[in-house]
Design a protein around this motif. Structure first.
Motif, PDB file in Angstrom:
ATOM      1  N   LYS A   1      12.433  19.605  32.920  1.00 24.26           N
ATOM      2  CA  LYS A   1      11.750  19.951  33.870  1.00 24.26           C
ATOM      3  C   LYS A   1      11.335  21.362  33.898  1.00 24.26           C
ATOM      4  O   LYS A   1      10.518  22.102  35.108  1.00 24.26           O
ATOM      5  N   MET A   2      10.153  22.025  32.748  1.00 27.07           N
ATOM      6  CA  MET A   2       9.278  22.790  33.213  1.00 27.07           C
ATOM      7  C   MET A   2       8.010  21.280  33.466  1.00 27.07           C
ATOM      8  O   MET A   2       6.470  22.048  34.121  1.00 27.07           O
ATOM      9  N   ALA A   3       8.147  20.431  34.048  1.00 30.02           N
ATOM     10  CA  ALA A   3       6.898  19.441  34.499  1.00 30.02           C
ATOM     11  C   ALA A   3       6.611  19.721  35.694  1.00 30.02           C
ATOM     12  O   ALA A   3       7.506  19.972  36.195  1.00 30.02           O
ATOM     13  N   CYS A   4       4.881  19.488  36.240  1.00 30.04           N
ATOM     14  CA  CYS A   4       4.610  19.715  37.697  1.00 30.04           C
ATOM     15  C   CYS A   4       4.579  18.259  38.369  1.00 30.04           C
ATOM     16  O   CYS A   4       4.034  17.732  38.707  1.00 30.04           O
ATOM     17  N   SER A   5       4.869  17.213  37.141  1.00 33.65           N
ATOM     18  CA  SER A   5       5.313  15.442  37.623  1.00 33.65           C
ATOM     19  C   SER A   5       6.673  15.523  38.570  1.00 33.65           C
ATOM     20  O   SER A   5       7.387  15.876  37.976  1.00 33.65           O
ATOM     21  N   ASP A   6       6.647  14.110  38.387  1.00 44.59           N
ATOM     22  CA  ASP A   6       8.389  13.535  38.819  1.00 44.59           C
ATOM     23  C   ASP A   6       8.755  12.912  37.037  1.00 44.59           C
ATOM     24  O   ASP A   6       8.615  12.452  36.917  1.00 44.59           O
ATOM     25  N   ILE A   7       9.750  13.956  37.589  1.00 41.64           N
ATOM     26  CA  ILE A   7      10.623  13.795  35.981  1.00 41.64           C
ATOM     27  C   ILE A   7      11.532  12.305  36.557  1.00 41.64           C
ATOM     28  O   ILE A   7      12.840  12.093  35.636  1.00 41.64           O
ATOM     29  N   THR A   8      11.304  11.088  37.784  1.00 44.34           N
ATOM     30  CA  THR A   8      12.563  10.379  37.930  1.00 44.34           C
ATOM     31  C   THR A   8      12.971   9.831  36.636  1.00 44.34           C
ATOM     32  O   THR A   8      14.189   9.933  36.377  1.00 44.34           O
ATOM     33  N   VAL A   9      11.466   9.201  36.186  1.00 46.69           N
ATOM     34  CA  VAL A   9      11.643   8.293  34.959  1.00 46.69           C
ATOM     35  C   VAL A   9      12.577   8.928  33.894  1.00 46.69           C
ATOM     36  O   VAL A   9      13.746   8.520  32.550  1.00 46.69           O
ATOM     37  N   ASN A  10      12.317   9.983  33.097  1.00 46.29           N
ATOM     38  CA  ASN A  10      12.858  10.983  32.084  1.00 46.29           C
ATOM     39  C   ASN A  10      14.322  10.598  32.580  1.00 46.29           C
ATOM     40  O   ASN A  10      15.070  10.787  31.295  1.00 46.29           O
ATOM     41  N   SER A  11      14.804  11.479  33.471  1.00 45.19           N
ATOM     42  CA  SER A  11      16.206  12.511  34.032  1.00 45.19           C
ATOM     43  C   SER A  11      16.826  10.439  33.707  1.00 45.19           C
ATOM     44  O   SER A  11      18.295  11.026  32.992  1.00 45.19           O
ATOM     45  N   ILE A  12      16.689   9.414  34.508  1.00 48.38           N
ATOM     46  CA  ILE A  12      17.501   8.167  34.141  1.00 48.38           C
ATOM     47  C   ILE A  12      17.012   7.669  32.725  1.00 48.38           C
ATOM     48  O   ILE A  12      18.578   7.506  32.593  1.00 48.38           O
ATOM     49  N   TYR A  13      16.277   7.925  32.220  1.00 47.43           N
ATOM     50  CA  TYR A  13      16.628   6.834  31.070  1.00 47.43           C
ATOM     51  C   TYR A  13      17.146   8.450  29.841  1.00 47.43           C
ATOM     52  O   TYR A  13      18.129   7.816  29.392  1.00 47.43           O
TER      53      TYR A  13
END
Length: 316
Positions: A188-200
């Motif tokens: 959640k600290m990332a300034c990028s799209d974290i969709t892949v991390n969240s789904i994985y």
């Protein structure tokens, strides 16, 4: 010029957090945590020592207990440096590499502990459902193979986490709300799209903790059905009594773990203090309480040299 901008928005550290508003009490909180760590490490080490030195305890249920103790030791050691660092020395900074390494060990050990609890449920299932074939089913080579498979599963599913997090750009203060690193928080600290991390991350949780808890529940459904079919109430209670320690360990592990996972993903308006306390409970309480519960329920662990008639398949 772009390289300069990238480094500008990618700090070298994360900042960990203790209990907000309790900075003046850090020294007293540190004493509490030190006691918890000492008891956890000593308790699990004593259990391992007793099981190793007493040949009458070289049986499936105690081997699974030793696996649980090793996992609990690993979790305690993984979290101790940063938690005590904050409360003893006010050391809040942790480098990216150290943070990624810590979250790798914490999550992999938690998933391994979930697997060990499943194996212990399988042990109780066989002991009550088919006691005559207990020794032939749970042989030492089979136990070793199951333990290795689940340990590799725990490591394999977490292995991509550090690499998935490393590819992100991080900006802002990078202040984490816990005294240690967790994947769901760091991403959640990332300034990028974290969709892949969240789904994985959700997929991995369902594949490991989700499946393990489901199979544990089904095991106890069959155990309860089998126990209720016994001729006398005394036999039924004796059979169910062998499961009490394991049930306590399951509740201690899964209740805060599931609650914390739900809060991180869906509880945006939830209290930060609730998340912090659930996090401490999920990581610190099971290693602390498990040795106490199993020592109280097993006379073989209380009196390792006076075993008498080895019960073999019951937590007395």
């Amino acid at each position: 010029m772009s390289a300069v901008n990238d480094t500008k928005f990618t700090p070298a550290v994360f900042l960990l957090t203790g209990i907000p508003g309790q900075e003046d009490a850090h020294i007293w909180i540190s004493i509490l945590f030190c006691l918890m760590y000492v008891i956890s490490i000593l308790g699990n080490s004593v259990i391992l020592f007793i099981i190793k030195t007493d040949s009458s305890l070289h049986e499936p249920m105690y081997i699974f207990l030793s696996m649980l103790a090793i996992t609990d030791l690993g979790i305690s050691i993984s979290t101790m440096p940063t938690i005590l660092g904050i409360y003893l020395f006010n050391s809040r900074e942790i480098s990216f590499k150290a943070c990624f390494a810590q979250l790798f060990f914490i999550h992999s050990l938690q998933f391994i502990e979930s697997s060990v609890l499943l194996l212990m449920a399988f042990d109780r299932f066989i002991a009550i459902r088919d006691p005559l074939r207990y020794a032939s089913i749970l042989t030492l080579p089979r136990i070793a193979s199951m333990g290795l498979v689940f340990a590799l599963r725990g490591v394999a599913v977490i292995f991509p986490f550090p690499f998935l997090l490393k590819r992100f750009q991080y900006c802002g203060a990078n202040v984490l709300s816990h005294s240690y690193c967790l994947h769901q928080e760091v991403m959640k600290m990332a300034c990028s799209d974290i969709t892949v991390n969240s789904i994985y991350g959700l997929f991995v949780t369902l594949l490991t903790v989700g499946l393990d808890s489901l199979f544990i529940f089904l095991s106890y459904v069959v155990i309860l059905k089998t126990a209720l079919s016994f001729a006398s109430n005394a036999e039924c209670l004796r059979a169910l009594n062998t499961c009490i320690s394991h049930l306590c360990a399951v509740l201690l592990f899964y209740s805060p773990e599931i609650g914390l996972s739900v809060l991180h993903r869906f509880g945006k308006g939830s209290s930060s203090l609730l998340q912090i306390f659930l996090g401490y409970i999920s990581l610190l309480v099971p290693p602390l309480i498990n040795p106490v519960v199993y020592s109280m329920k097993s006379r073989h662990l209380e009196f390792p040299k006076v075993t008498g008639e080895v019960c073999g398949r019951a937590w007395n």
